[in-house]
Design a protein around this motif. Structure first.
Motif, PDB file in Angstrom:
ATOM      1  N   GLU A 115       9.784 -33.865  30.827  1.00  0.00           N
ATOM      2  CA  GLU A 115      10.401 -34.702  31.860  1.00  0.00           C
ATOM      3  C   GLU A 115      11.402 -35.687  31.269  1.00  0.00           C
ATOM      4  O   GLU A 115      12.542 -35.756  31.700  1.00  0.00           O
ATOM      5  N   ASP A 180      16.868 -37.950  29.839  1.00  0.00           N
ATOM      6  CA  ASP A 180      16.383 -36.960  30.803  1.00  0.00           C
ATOM      7  C   ASP A 180      16.173 -35.601  30.122  1.00  0.00           C
ATOM      8  O   ASP A 180      17.087 -35.060  29.497  1.00  0.00           O
ATOM      9  N   SER A 182      14.555 -33.010  31.996  1.00  0.00           N
ATOM     10  CA  SER A 182      14.050 -32.211  33.114  1.00  0.00           C
ATOM     11  C   SER A 182      14.830 -30.912  33.323  1.00  0.00           C
ATOM     12  O   SER A 182      14.505 -30.136  34.213  1.00  0.00           O
ATOM     13  N   GLN A 187      11.984 -26.490  29.814  1.00  0.00           N
ATOM     14  CA  GLN A 187      10.840 -26.038  30.602  1.00  0.00           C
ATOM     15  C   GLN A 187      10.303 -24.726  30.024  1.00  0.00           C
ATOM     16  O   GLN A 187      11.060 -23.899  29.511  1.00  0.00           O
ATOM     17  N   GLY A 218       5.808 -35.420  30.044  1.00  0.00           N
ATOM     18  CA  GLY A 218       5.866 -34.032  30.489  1.00  0.00           C
ATOM     19  C   GLY A 218       4.473 -33.539  30.791  1.00  0.00           C
ATOM     20  O   GLY A 218       3.553 -34.334  31.012  1.00  0.00           O
TER      21      GLY A 218
END
Length: 251
Positions: A115, A180, A182, A187, A218
């Motif tokens: 995250e 950031d 994200s 991922q 995260g």
């Protein structure tokens, strides 16, 4: 009577399908956690590694390691490097042998969804009478692309030590800076390594650039098994066929 039975069976089938979909989706969801947390509470040498205080139980974070002239201060509770060891530009910073590093790895059957990365930039230790500027560069590698001169910078934090603050004592010039993470490239990771480097325009031998309160946010989520994916696909097809059949019956 037959139509009533068919209606009830159809409703039950859709409900079951929805529950299967929901259960499969939820198996890959977990509440956000702290994947790594470094407060630099103790230690004062180049071989010391700051331990993490992470809260995620499905991943493993290494200690924060200092290389070459990257050290940890027991008195100021910070990780620091003196300015002459980092250089005045980003190119110098990425080529420097002095930096901090940690790695987070997901446990077997899990993957990392990141995250953000949060940190404090601290400057000081100089008795000069000038205004100094420093930048902390954050690099990350999850795919074996390399770090340092061959790596890319995923974020940076710039700070200025004002002349009136330049009195030997370290000063937090940026608190809670957030990078950031994200995006899609952060991922579904098995492991990721972060490095922290500095540039400083002072090059003063008594001027130091420091980090504190490094937190990686995260979550480690379960990796869907092939059987679950196949079940999800089968349920979706079954529901779509049922919906088309109902549309034909209404027509």
């Amino acid at each position: 009577m037959k139509s009533l039975f068919t209606y009830a069976l159809t409703k039950a089938t859709y409900t079951c399908g929805f529950l299967c979909l929901f259960g499969t989706a939820m198996s890959g969801i977990a509440s956000a956690a702290i994947l790594a947390d470094y407060t630099m509470d103790t230690g004062s040498n180049t071989t010391y590694t700051a331990p993490t205080e992470d809260t995620d139980t499905n991943s493993l974070a290494t200690n924060l390691q200092g290389f070459d002239q990257a050290k940890f201060s027991n008195s100021t509770k910070t990780a620091y490097i003196f300015a002459p060891s980092v250089g005045a530009t980003e190119t110098d910073a990425l080529a420097s042998a002095s930096y901090f590093e940690f790695t987070v790895t997901a446990e077997a059957g899990y993957e990392l969804n990141l995250e953000s990365l949060v940190l404090d930039l601290v400057m000081g230790g100089s008795s000069g009478d000038a205004e100094y500027n420093a930048v902390a560069y954050v690099q990350a590698d999850a795919y074996g692309n390399g770090l340092g001169e061959t790596g890319s910078v995923v974020g940076s934090v710039a700070g200025t030590l004002l002349q009136e603050q330049n009195n030997n004592s370290p000063v937090t010039v940026v608190s809670g800076a957030m990078i950031d993470l994200s995006g899609a490239e952060f991922q579904g990771l098995g492991s990721i390594t972060f490095q922290f480097r500095f540039s400083d325009d002072s090059l003063d031998s008594s001027q130091s650039d420091r980090l504190d309160n490094i937190v990686l946010n995260g979550v480690a989520v379960t990796v869907p098994e092939p059987a679950s994916i196949a079940l999800l696909g089968g349920v979706l097809v079954f529901i779509l066929v049922g919906l088309k059949r109902r549309q034909r019956q209404k027509a």
